[in-house]
Design a protein around this motif. Structure first.
Motif, PDB file in Angstrom:
ATOM      1  N   ARG A   1       1.488  -1.225  -0.163  1.00 45.17           N
ATOM      2  CA  ARG A   1       0.043  -0.049   0.295  1.00 45.17           C
ATOM      3  C   ARG A   1       0.365   1.199  -0.105  1.00 45.17           C
ATOM      4  NH1 ARG A   1      -5.024  -1.220   2.839  1.00 45.17           N
ATOM      5  NH2 ARG A   1      -5.878   1.099   2.547  1.00 45.17           N
TER       6      ARG A   1
ATOM      7  N   PHE B   1       0.840   6.026   0.164  1.00 47.06           N
ATOM      8  CA  PHE B   1       0.612   7.498   1.011  1.00 47.06           C
ATOM      9  C   PHE B   1       1.805   7.676   0.812  1.00 47.06           C
ATOM     10  CE2 PHE B   1      -0.857   3.094   3.362  1.00 47.06           C
ATOM     11  CZ  PHE B   1      -2.315   3.462   3.557  1.00 47.06           C
TER      12      PHE B   1
ATOM     13  N   VAL C   1      -1.069  10.887   6.603  1.00 41.94           N
ATOM     14  CA  VAL C   1      -0.965  10.863   5.325  1.00 41.94           C
ATOM     15  C   VAL C   1      -1.947  11.588   4.727  1.00 41.94           C
ATOM     16  CG1 VAL C   1      -2.507   8.748   4.597  1.00 41.94           C
ATOM     17  CG2 VAL C   1      -0.559   8.017   6.424  1.00 41.94           C
TER      18      VAL C   1
ATOM     19  N   GLU D   1      -4.272   8.595   0.083  1.00 49.54           N
ATOM     20  CA  GLU D   1      -3.270   7.431  -0.256  1.00 49.54           C
ATOM     21  C   GLU D   1      -3.317   7.088  -1.823  1.00 49.54           C
ATOM     22  OE1 GLU D   1      -4.394   1.887   0.211  1.00 49.54           O
ATOM     23  OE2 GLU D   1      -5.658   2.992   1.279  1.00 49.54           O
TER      24      GLU D   1
ATOM     25  N   THR E   1      -2.054   4.317  -3.085  1.00 49.69           N
ATOM     26  CA  THR E   1      -2.495   2.308  -4.215  1.00 49.69           C
ATOM     27  C   THR E   1      -3.247   2.379  -5.055  1.00 49.69           C
ATOM     28  OG1 THR E   1      -2.348   1.592  -1.791  1.00 49.69           O
ATOM     29  CG2 THR E   1      -2.987  -0.186  -3.508  1.00 49.69           C
TER      30      THR E   1
END
Length: 169
Positions: A7, A9, A146, A149, A151
């Motif tokens: 994943r 970020f 963060v 995302e 991903t």
């Protein structure tokens, strides 16, 4: 053949104190993408850590119906093979990678020179967490902010960033 499950970020760049507190490994990486005849991706890396240099060759292939997993073949190579493979280079990027463990996971934070992404990367970094399954749970340290995302997106992939830089190999 191994399966890479990760994943990604976009984060605010943590302070040097944060990395020191985590006892993070710091590696300077020159990552060069090589021409490829198939749907996969080939690259070589020159990795410098504490005055030691190593070289790695990697091939990655997509897996249908997933944005998180890819087939990854990776092996250490010598300087001679690295230099020979550079004849197939089409793009390259430089980054500093910080690596540290959090619980049962390893977090990698890549910091890119500002010129690669212009203002898009000023004060930012890309964090990756490798997993053992696509639905595996993980914790992000509270100190890491963060932004979103990444991903499954291409916007801040190393390959896309590398294409923004002319390769003179």
């Amino acid at each position: 053949m191994a399966t890479e499950i990760e994943r990604k970020f976009l984060i605010k760049l943590p302070s040097e104190d944060f990395f020191a507190d985590k006892k993070a490994r710091r590696r300077h990486i020159v990552q060069t993408y090589l021409t490829s005849d198939d749907a996969g991706e080939r690259r070589v890396r020159r990795i410098e850590e504490s005055g030691t240099i190593s070289y790695v060759y990697t091939e990655k292939f997509p897996i249908e119906n997933t944005k998180i997993s890819r087939i990854e073949n990776e092996r250490e190579i010598d300087r001679e093979e690295y230099e020979r493979l550079l004849s197939d280079a089409y793009s390259e990027l430089t980054k500093v990678r910080y690596t540290f463990p959090i619980e049962s996971h390893v977090i990698e934070i890549d910091v890119y020179p500002h010129y690669i992404g212009g203002e898009a990367l000023d004060g930012l970094a890309v964090m990756e967490i490798e997993l053992t399954s696509e639905d595996e749970k993980f914790e992000i340290p509270d100190e890491i902010e963060v932004l979103r995302e990444l991903t499954g997106t291409r916007e801040f992939s190393n390959k896309v960033l590398a294409k923004k830089i002319k390769c003179d190999k």
